[in-house]
Design a protein around this motif. Sequence first.
Motif, mmCIF file in Angstrom:
data_model
loop_
_atom_site.group_PDB
_atom_site.id
_atom_site.type_symbol
_atom_site.label_atom_id
_atom_site.label_comp_id
_atom_site.label_asym_id
_atom_site.label_seq_id
_atom_site.Cartn_x
_atom_site.Cartn_y
_atom_site.Cartn_z
ATOM 1 N N ILE A 94 0.858 -1.193 0.000
ATOM 2 C CA ILE A 94 0.000 0.000 0.000
ATOM 3 C C ILE A 94 0.891 1.239 0.000
ATOM 4 C CG2 ILE A 94 -1.692 1.357 1.292
ATOM 5 C CD1 ILE A 94 -2.762 -1.260 2.453
ATOM 6 N N VAL A 95 0.572 2.175 -0.881
ATOM 7 C CA VAL A 95 1.230 3.480 -0.903
ATOM 8 C C VAL A 95 0.189 4.511 -0.465
ATOM 9 C CG1 VAL A 95 2.439 5.207 -2.277
ATOM 10 C CG2 VAL A 95 2.744 2.771 -2.792
ATOM 11 N N SER A 96 0.461 5.194 0.636
ATOM 12 C CA SER A 96 -0.499 6.153 1.182
ATOM 13 C C SER A 96 0.053 7.569 1.160
ATOM 14 C CB SER A 96 -0.866 5.791 2.623
ATOM 15 O OG SER A 96 -1.798 4.747 2.678
ATOM 16 N N GLY A 97 -0.840 8.514 0.942
ATOM 17 C CA GLY A 97 -0.467 9.922 0.925
ATOM 18 C C GLY A 97 -1.194 10.700 1.999
ATOM 19 N N GLY A 98 -0.565 11.781 2.452
ATOM 20 C CA GLY A 98 -1.147 12.603 3.512
ATOM 21 C C GLY A 98 -1.407 14.029 3.079
ATOM 22 N N ARG A 99 -1.736 14.849 4.050
ATOM 23 C CA ARG A 99 -2.102 16.241 3.788
ATOM 24 C C ARG A 99 -0.954 17.024 3.161
ATOM 25 N NH1 ARG A 99 -4.665 19.058 8.801
ATOM 26 N NH2 ARG A 99 -2.717 18.272 9.710
ATOM 27 N N ALA A 100 0.290 16.606 3.394
ATOM 28 C CA ALA A 100 1.444 17.335 2.875
ATOM 29 C C ALA A 100 1.473 17.389 1.352
ATOM 30 C CB ALA A 100 2.732 16.691 3.384
ATOM 31 N N LEU A 101 0.694 16.533 0.696
ATOM 32 C CA LEU A 101 0.684 16.549 -0.775
ATOM 33 C C LEU A 101 0.043 17.823 -1.319
ATOM 34 C CD1 LEU A 101 0.024 12.803 -1.075
ATOM 35 C CD2 LEU A 101 1.775 13.963 -2.401
ATOM 36 N N GLY A 102 -0.845 18.435 -0.553
ATOM 37 C CA GLY A 102 -1.314 19.776 -0.890
ATOM 38 C C GLY A 102 -2.514 19.898 -1.787
ATOM 39 N N SER A 103 -2.777 18.908 -2.652
ATOM 40 C CA SER A 103 -3.920 19.006 -3.551
ATOM 41 C C SER A 103 -4.223 17.638 -4.142
ATOM 42 C CB SER A 103 -3.654 19.999 -4.689
ATOM 43 O OG SER A 103 -2.649 19.479 -5.556
ATOM 44 N N GLU A 104 -5.414 17.516 -4.705
ATOM 45 C CA GLU A 104 -5.798 16.266 -5.363
ATOM 46 C C GLU A 104 -4.894 15.991 -6.555
ATOM 47 O OE1 GLU A 104 -9.731 14.178 -7.501
ATOM 48 O OE2 GLU A 104 -9.784 16.277 -6.838
ATOM 49 N N GLU A 105 -4.546 17.041 -7.278
ATOM 50 C CA GLU A 105 -3.689 16.877 -8.462
ATOM 51 C C GLU A 105 -2.312 16.349 -8.061
ATOM 52 O OE1 GLU A 105 -5.452 19.598 -7.702
ATOM 53 O OE2 GLU A 105 -7.029 19.281 -9.209
ATOM 54 N N LYS A 106 -1.723 16.923 -7.020
ATOM 55 C CA LYS A 106 -0.417 16.464 -6.558
ATOM 56 C C LYS A 106 -0.491 15.048 -5.997
ATOM 57 C CE LYS A 106 2.517 19.748 -7.443
ATOM 58 N NZ LYS A 106 3.684 19.480 -8.336
ATOM 59 N N PHE A 107 -1.613 14.727 -5.338
ATOM 60 C CA PHE A 107 -1.797 13.377 -4.803
ATOM 61 C C PHE A 107 -1.706 12.359 -5.942
ATOM 62 C CE2 PHE A 107 -3.881 9.668 -3.163
ATOM 63 C CZ PHE A 107 -3.678 9.682 -1.790
ATOM 64 N N LYS A 108 -2.435 12.620 -7.002
ATOM 65 C CA LYS A 108 -2.427 11.699 -8.148
ATOM 66 C C LYS A 108 -1.068 11.706 -8.850
ATOM 67 C CE LYS A 108 -7.388 12.020 -9.126
ATOM 68 N NZ LYS A 108 -8.428 12.495 -10.071
ATOM 69 N N GLU A 109 -0.470 12.878 -8.945
ATOM 70 C CA GLU A 109 0.792 13.015 -9.668
ATOM 71 C C GLU A 109 1.941 12.291 -8.964
ATOM 72 O OE1 GLU A 109 3.902 16.669 -10.368
ATOM 73 O OE2 GLU A 109 1.770 17.113 -10.682
ATOM 74 N N VAL A 110 1.942 12.302 -7.641
ATOM 75 C CA VAL A 110 3.056 11.729 -6.875
ATOM 76 C C VAL A 110 2.782 10.275 -6.459
ATOM 77 C CG1 VAL A 110 4.400 11.934 -4.741
ATOM 78 C CG2 VAL A 110 3.776 13.990 -6.026
ATOM 79 N N ILE A 111 1.606 10.009 -5.935
ATOM 80 C CA ILE A 111 1.303 8.694 -5.357
ATOM 81 C C ILE A 111 0.984 7.642 -6.424
ATOM 82 C CG2 ILE A 111 -0.230 7.427 -3.808
ATOM 83 C CD1 ILE A 111 1.658 9.351 -2.396
ATOM 84 N N THR A 112 0.186 8.008 -7.406
ATOM 85 C CA THR A 112 -0.288 7.013 -8.386
ATOM 86 C C THR A 112 0.843 6.347 -9.168
ATOM 87 O OG1 THR A 112 -2.396 8.181 -8.588
ATOM 88 C CG2 THR A 112 -1.824 6.653 -10.362
ATOM 89 N N PRO A 113 1.843 7.072 -9.681
ATOM 90 C CA PRO A 113 2.912 6.394 -10.430
ATOM 91 C C PRO A 113 3.679 5.371 -9.592
ATOM 92 C CG PRO A 113 2.945 8.749 -10.880
ATOM 93 C CD PRO A 113 2.002 8.551 -9.742
ATOM 94 N N LEU A 114 3.941 5.688 -8.323
ATOM 95 C CA LEU A 114 4.654 4.742 -7.462
ATOM 96 C C LEU A 114 3.805 3.503 -7.215
ATOM 97 C CD1 LEU A 114 7.052 3.972 -5.721
ATOM 98 C CD2 LEU A 114 6.051 5.287 -3.832
ATOM 99 N N ALA A 115 2.519 3.707 -6.965
ATOM 100 C CA ALA A 115 1.622 2.570 -6.756
ATOM 101 C C ALA A 115 1.541 1.710 -8.005
ATOM 102 C CB ALA A 115 0.230 3.069 -6.353
#
Length: 310
Positions: free
Chosen positions: A197-218
């Motif tokens: 599981i790859v999880s993201g937190g509030r530090a990502l700052g936005s929905e766009e950044k969440f998808k941009e950073v977390i999704t490729p690693l997952a």
Amino acid sequence: MTALVIADHDNASIKSATLNTVTAAKACVGDVHVLVAGENAAAAAAAAAQIAGVAKVIHADGASLKHGLAENIAAQVLAIAGNYSHILFPATAGGKNVAPRVAAKLDVAQISDITKVDGPDTFERPIYAGNAIATVQSGDATKVITVRGTGFDAASATGGAAAVETVAAVADSGKSSFVGSEIVKSDRPELTAAKIIVSGGRALGSEEKFKEVITPLADKLGAAIGASRAAVDAGYAPNDLQVGQTGKIVAPQLYIACGISGAIQHLAGMKDSKVIVAINKDPEAPIFSVADYGLEADLFAAVPEMTAII
């Protein structure tokens, strides 16, 4: 004494939480039976019969049980409850919906979220968001229990050869009805059953950044995606991805926490993970206290670098 496990299923297959519940039931007593209540659920009953350690499968099939409405499932359990000393439910949405109704009708105290069996009447369960473990003993003739799957190894899904006994389905209670469902289909593994599981937190700052950073690693790891409550509340991720005391309880082989500070309620949902990797630029973040590996770094640089290397 005999234990009854209420199977979590989709009328075609048995869900993984049932396997963990069977292990807990075997720790309580010698004989374990499984109830499969649904409509056209013969395939699920056959799958339950193959679970190692199951002595009998009770198959109740009828239209009233098709959608797992809590009132009808509870009535089906109560119809056979007198034969059992222990009735165990997976601590899933369905199990948590039915178990209190069964306990109330039997006039016994429900024992919730057990993580260990110390004896036929003695169990351990987390309290205070997992910061303390309570040992509880029940004097009730029938123990109604919900089982936290992360506390028990899954029983083998194959190797068993239990007999399947068919019983009549209860009549529709008329107290509730199924209106419809919207099911999101995804190629990713289910969050509660995923090995990574790859999880993201509030530090990502936005929905766009969440998808941009977390999704490729997952994607690279073939992992499920999770999120902290803060990220969900901020709208960065949908509610069904929330990990924590008020979300989903997970225990994957590998849990990667990106930009998650480690609030108590989040730790309660993932600290049983086999290996925890934390990425956070705050060296004082509580997540580091439970992490096996910690990386003090800017996640916007570190996570893409990790993704590129894999």
